[in-house]
Design an enzyme around this catalytic site. Structure first.
Site, PDB file in Angstrom:
ATOM      1  N   LYS A 111     -10.470 -48.745  32.215  1.00 28.90           N
ATOM      2  CA  LYS A 111     -10.807 -49.800  31.148  1.00 28.90           C
ATOM      3  C   LYS A 111     -12.107 -49.465  30.439  1.00 28.90           C
ATOM      4  O   LYS A 111     -12.844 -49.001  30.929  1.00 28.90           O
ATOM      5  CB  LYS A 111     -10.636 -51.285  31.670  1.00 28.90           C
ATOM      6  N   PRO A 135     -15.282 -42.853  38.548  1.00 25.78           N
ATOM      7  CA  PRO A 135     -16.424 -42.762  38.985  1.00 25.78           C
ATOM      8  C   PRO A 135     -16.737 -44.161  39.744  1.00 25.78           C
ATOM      9  O   PRO A 135     -16.295 -45.105  38.840  1.00 25.78           O
ATOM     10  CB  PRO A 135     -17.479 -42.251  38.213  1.00 25.78           C
ATOM     11  N   GLY A 195     -14.355 -49.794  35.689  1.00 27.34           N
ATOM     12  CA  GLY A 195     -13.091 -50.986  36.369  1.00 27.34           C
ATOM     13  C   GLY A 195     -12.272 -50.075  37.557  1.00 27.34           C
ATOM     14  O   GLY A 195     -11.379 -50.379  37.984  1.00 27.34           O
ATOM     15  N   GLY A 216     -12.798 -49.843  41.023  1.00 21.87           N
ATOM     16  CA  GLY A 216     -12.278 -50.733  41.983  1.00 21.87           C
ATOM     17  C   GLY A 216     -11.602 -51.716  41.825  1.00 21.87           C
ATOM     18  O   GLY A 216     -10.739 -52.018  42.603  1.00 21.87           O
ATOM     19  N   SER A 217     -11.813 -52.491  40.672  1.00 18.71           N
ATOM     20  CA  SER A 217     -10.995 -53.571  40.157  1.00 18.71           C
ATOM     21  C   SER A 217      -9.579 -52.937  39.961  1.00 18.71           C
ATOM     22  O   SER A 217      -8.530 -53.743  40.298  1.00 18.71           O
ATOM     23  CB  SER A 217     -11.491 -54.346  38.910  1.00 18.71           C
ATOM     24  N   SER A 218      -9.680 -51.977  39.261  1.00 17.39           N
ATOM     25  CA  SER A 218      -8.220 -51.557  38.875  1.00 17.39           C
ATOM     26  C   SER A 218      -7.333 -50.922  40.103  1.00 17.39           C
ATOM     27  O   SER A 218      -6.089 -51.398  40.343  1.00 17.39           O
ATOM     28  CB  SER A 218      -8.263 -50.233  37.951  1.00 17.39           C
ATOM     29  N   ASP A 224     -12.675 -58.750  36.713  1.00 17.22           N
ATOM     30  CA  ASP A 224     -12.071 -58.031  36.082  1.00 17.22           C
ATOM     31  C   ASP A 224     -10.636 -57.562  36.397  1.00 17.22           C
ATOM     32  O   ASP A 224      -9.864 -57.063  35.997  1.00 17.22           O
ATOM     33  CB  ASP A 224     -12.774 -56.473  35.967  1.00 17.22           C
TER      34      ASP A 224
END
Length: 295
Positions: free
Chosen positions: A17, A101, A107, A109-111, A143
């Site tokens: 994102k 990265p 985003g 980890g959130s994704s 997020d």
């Protein structure tokens, strides 16, 4: 031997994102910050595959992320949260192809967490609604809900109040400076501006877009300042999220790739198209349609 639910492997995207703007409006008594930001997705990101297992709560992830134990891994934590909503035990073998990265502000980890919630909700036939998945997601990070819902959005509050928007199509060149920026450290820093006046969405969309975290992160991380300074020579550019990634917007892919070809040796970067509808949402629709067609 555990029974495995037979299903052809599906590659589920966990897209990046961008925050096209990020304003910090204040700090709440609980320590969280009030924000206004605009999220879009990119057609670039991590990939996950899930092999669901019946009659077990076993969860495995390969390859493991170095230095991130299971109790801190957002993929495992997301799966555990969803397991708690199941009527009977279910597990999964999860394979991660890590492209984005860590500590980049795009985003990753959130994704990954959102893709885990959406994919396993489908594969485990858990039956949770989008709203219920988003409620689980916000327990993992502010997020995560926008990735679960899969639509470009204007976000307020701590990022959980989402209003879908349509952003004009564009291509983006994203650079990742060689540094890791910790989101918590940025929001805890006493020098972070926290007084940008709240604005209406209309005024924000018509105004000049900026990121309130950018000056602080450039001061703390010269690598970010260097990358942004270089990119500004070619196009309007700014930082996404709390960094470290910076991006420039272009009208077409060719223009973006011409600049990518000039990026100094040793710098990491990629070109991607902005998307109003997340690639994860598209995949879910395709998988769901396929399932209906096969019954």
């Amino acid at each position: 031997m555990q029974d495995t639910i037979r299903q052809a492997p599906i590659r589920w995207p966990a897209p990046a994102k961008l925050n096209l703007f990020l304003h910090v409006n204040g700090r709440r008594p609980d320590g969280y910050h009030e924000l206004q930001t605009l999220f879009i997705f990119l057609n670039h990101g991590d990939w996950l595959e899930f092999e669901p297992l019946a009659d077990t709560d076993l969860l495995t992830l390969s390859p493991a992320i170095p230095g991130v134990p299971d109790e801190q891994n957002l993929i495992i934590r997301a799966a555990r949260l969803l397991q708690g909503r199941l009527p009977s035990p279910m597990g999964a073998h999860i394979r991660l192809e890590k492209v984005l990265p860590m500590g980049g502000g795009i985003g990753g980890g959130s994704s990954d967490a959102a893709t885990t919630l959406v994919a396993l909700n489908h594969l485990w036939q858990a039956g949770l609604s989008e709203d219920e998945l988003a409620e689980l997601g916000v327990q993992l990070g502010a997020d995560v809900p926008v990735f679960v819902r899969g639509r470009a959005a204007f976000a307020e509050g701590v990022g959980e109040k989402l209003q879908p928007v349509e952003v004009p199509s564009a291509w983006y060149l994203v650079l990742k400076p060689d540094c890791h920026v910790a989101t918590a450290a940025v929001f805890q820093d006493p020098e972070l501006p926290r007084n940008t006046p709240r604005m209406t969405l209309h005024n924000l969309l018509e105004g000049v877009w900026k990121n309130d975290c950018e000056l602080l992160v450039k001061k703390r991380h010269p690598e970010v300042a260097n990358a942004l300074g270089w990119l500004l020579e070619y196009a309007p550019s700014r930082m996404t999220g709390t960094g470290a990634c910076v991006f420039a917007q272009f009208e077409d892919e060719v223009a973006a790739r011409k600049v990518l070809a000039r990026v100094p040796e040793g710098w990491d970067g990629f070109v991607a198209k902005g998307e109003n509808i997340s690639p994860l949402f598209v995949t879910l629709q395709q998988v769901s349609d396929w399932g209906i067609a096969k019954r």
